[in-house]
Motif scaffolding. Structure first.
Motif, PDB file in Angstrom:
ATOM      1  N   GLY A  85       0.850  -1.179   0.000  1.00 57.74           N
ATOM      2  CA  GLY A  85       0.000   0.000   0.000  1.00 57.74           C
ATOM      3  C   GLY A  85       0.890   1.233   0.000  1.00 57.74           C
ATOM      4  O   GLY A  85       2.101   1.128  -0.193  1.00 57.74           O
ATOM      5  N   TYR A  86       0.302   2.390   0.255  1.00 57.98           N
ATOM      6  CA  TYR A  86       1.139   3.584   0.269  1.00 57.98           C
ATOM      7  C   TYR A  86       0.510   4.694   1.091  1.00 57.98           C
ATOM      8  O   TYR A  86      -0.692   4.703   1.364  1.00 57.98           O
ATOM      9  N   LEU A  87       1.398   5.626   1.512  1.00 59.31           N
ATOM     10  CA  LEU A  87       0.994   6.797   2.293  1.00 59.31           C
ATOM     11  C   LEU A  87       0.993   8.019   1.391  1.00 59.31           C
ATOM     12  O   LEU A  87       1.864   8.175   0.544  1.00 59.31           O
ATOM     13  N   VAL A  88       0.033   8.909   1.621  1.00 60.15           N
ATOM     14  CA  VAL A  88      -0.018  10.164   0.876  1.00 60.15           C
ATOM     15  C   VAL A  88      -0.118  11.309   1.894  1.00 60.15           C
ATOM     16  O   VAL A  88      -1.221  11.739   2.260  1.00 60.15           O
ATOM     17  N   ALA A 112       7.021  22.664   0.522  1.00 53.25           N
ATOM     18  CA  ALA A 112       8.336  22.263   1.034  1.00 53.25           C
ATOM     19  C   ALA A 112       8.201  21.390   2.274  1.00 53.25           C
ATOM     20  O   ALA A 112       8.903  20.378   2.428  1.00 53.25           O
ATOM     21  N   VAL A 113       7.286  21.761   3.177  1.00 53.24           N
ATOM     22  CA  VAL A 113       7.078  20.986   4.402  1.00 53.24           C
ATOM     23  C   VAL A 113       6.503  19.618   4.065  1.00 53.24           C
ATOM     24  O   VAL A 113       6.921  18.591   4.623  1.00 53.24           O
ATOM     25  N   SER A 114       5.533  19.562   3.151  1.00 50.23           N
ATOM     26  CA  SER A 114       4.935  18.286   2.744  1.00 50.23           C
ATOM     27  C   SER A 114       5.990  17.357   2.157  1.00 50.23           C
ATOM     28  O   SER A 114       6.043  16.161   2.476  1.00 50.23           O
ATOM     29  N   GLU A 115       6.832  17.897   1.280  1.00 43.34           N
ATOM     30  CA  GLU A 115       7.879  17.090   0.655  1.00 43.34           C
ATOM     31  C   GLU A 115       8.893  16.599   1.682  1.00 43.34           C
ATOM     32  O   GLU A 115       9.343  15.450   1.629  1.00 43.34           O
ATOM     33  N   ALA A 116       9.265  17.474   2.624  1.00 39.87           N
ATOM     34  CA  ALA A 116      10.245  17.096   3.646  1.00 39.87           C
ATOM     35  C   ALA A 116       9.694  15.988   4.540  1.00 39.87           C
ATOM     36  O   ALA A 116      10.394  15.030   4.875  1.00 39.87           O
ATOM     37  N   ASN A 118       7.252  13.864   3.770  1.00 37.46           N
ATOM     38  CA  ASN A 118       7.124  12.663   2.951  1.00 37.46           C
ATOM     39  C   ASN A 118       8.463  11.935   2.848  1.00 37.46           C
ATOM     40  O   ASN A 118       8.536  10.710   2.935  1.00 37.46           O
ATOM     41  N   ARG A 119       9.531  12.709   2.707  1.00 40.10           N
ATOM     42  CA  ARG A 119      10.871  12.125   2.629  1.00 40.10           C
ATOM     43  C   ARG A 119      11.250  11.445   3.946  1.00 40.10           C
ATOM     44  O   ARG A 119      11.820  10.354   3.954  1.00 40.10           O
ATOM     45  N   VAL A 120      10.919  12.089   5.061  1.00 45.52           N
ATOM     46  CA  VAL A 120      11.214  11.509   6.375  1.00 45.52           C
ATOM     47  C   VAL A 120      10.467  10.189   6.557  1.00 45.52           C
ATOM     48  O   VAL A 120      11.042   9.183   7.006  1.00 45.52           O
ATOM     49  N   LEU A 121       9.185  10.162   6.206  1.00 43.69           N
ATOM     50  CA  LEU A 121       8.378   8.950   6.379  1.00 43.69           C
ATOM     51  C   LEU A 121       8.905   7.808   5.514  1.00 43.69           C
ATOM     52  O   LEU A 121       8.949   6.651   5.948  1.00 43.69           O
ATOM     53  N   VAL A 145      -2.979  11.088   4.577  1.00 42.00           N
ATOM     54  CA  VAL A 145      -2.590  11.697   5.849  1.00 42.00           C
ATOM     55  C   VAL A 145      -2.581  13.211   5.666  1.00 42.00           C
ATOM     56  O   VAL A 145      -1.642  13.784   5.099  1.00 42.00           O
ATOM     57  N   ASP A 146      -3.622  13.874   6.132  1.00 38.87           N
ATOM     58  CA  ASP A 146      -3.774  15.314   5.934  1.00 38.87           C
ATOM     59  C   ASP A 146      -3.563  16.067   7.247  1.00 38.87           C
ATOM     60  O   ASP A 146      -4.345  15.911   8.193  1.00 38.87           O
TER      61      ASP A 146
END
Length: 282
Positions: A85-88, A112-116, A118-121, A145-146
């Motif tokens: 599956g996947y996280l968004v 920028a925060v969303s991308e950062a 997402n990268r951490v997760l 995940v909103d």
């Protein structure tokens, strides 16, 4: 004839010369809001704040408040990962939370925060995505995940990441079955049904953010919005529950020496440990 002297009230001086106003405090080891340079603002965490979501949480750090909701939906798997599956994840900074944000497409900061995050997760591998598989090649769970900021006073990265991790910890999904191309989900509440399951989080990354101010490289823990405005850059240190480094996010052009980075990491270890304690109180 003597030139008349001009004097300003503190509030006027702060508006006209914000950096100098702030510098007069930092040279004494404090900030205008009364905090020491290495002090974080009061923090609270509440789980299960959205009854219609599969998992939710609200995190308040000082004047910044983020509400996160997780919604699980069935989708087809990606072609290159038929058994995962996947996280968004998404972070929203709307005009509702601050006048600095405008209606319309997501701001550059929100992206920028969303991308950062997402990268951490992804890089931290917080979740084994195979756990979200319903039927290989046929159906998987996708977790939307909103994280929505409802009040903004700086340091959105720490608040959003903490809210997301708390919401993922709160998630409960009813166990589905796949029969003849049809997905069936048992009835009952996702919060109480014995046929539901919780996410098995492999890691739980949390962050501590520091602003770099002035040529003296003064480090300010947990910057508020005013401190962000006058700072030369920010550093977010992300650590897992064992204290291992998950990542470093740097914003701005300010340089950072090895000794400064070391101090930030040590402070981040104390802060994330404290934050985990707050999250586990519920």
């Amino acid at each position: 004839m003597a030139t008349p002297a001009f004097s300003f009230t503190p509030s006027t001086f702060q508006k006209l010369h914000p950096a100098e106003f702030f510098r007069r405090f930092t040279t004494e080891g404090v900030r205008p809001d009364g905090r020491l340079l290495d002090a974080f603002r009061p923090t609270t965490v509440h789980h299960g704040v959205i009854s219609t979501a599969n998992g939710s949480a609200m995190v308040r750090i000082g004047g910044t408040t983020v509400v996160c909701g997780v919604k699980a939906e069935v989708a087809e798997p990606k072609l290159d990962a038929p058994d995962q599956g996947y996280l968004v994840p998404n972070v929203e900074l709307s005009p509702m939370c601050s006048s600095k944000f405008r209606p319309g497409p997501p701001s550059e900061q929100a992206q920028a925060v969303s991308e950062a995050i997402n990268r951490v997760l992804k890089e931290s591998k917080v979740l084994d995505l195979k756990d979200l598989c319903i039927e290989e090649g046929k159906a998987v769970w996708v977790l939307y995940v909103d994280a929505v900021c409802v009040a903004y006073d700086g340091n959105i990265f720490d608040a959003a990441l903490a809210a997301i991790m708390a919401a993922l910890k709160n998630v409960r999904i009813r166990k589905p079955t796949y029969q003849e191309g049809t997905i069936k989900v048992s009835g009952g509440s996702t919060a109480t049904d014995e046929n539901s399951f919780r996410l098995n989080l492999a890691r739980a990354p949390l962050s501590a953010t520091f602003a770099i101010f002035d040529t003296t490289l003064t480090i300010l823990a947990d910057p508020n919005v005013t401190e962000e405005t006058i700072s030369d850059g920010q550093i977010s240190i992300t650590l897992d529950e064992t204290g291992l480094l998950c990542g470093v996010t740097k914003i701005g052009a300010a340089s950072c020496s090895q000794s400064v980075m070391k101090d930030c990491v040590q402070s981040a270890k104390k802060r994330t440990l404290q934050l985990r304690g707050i999250m586990n109180q519920q």
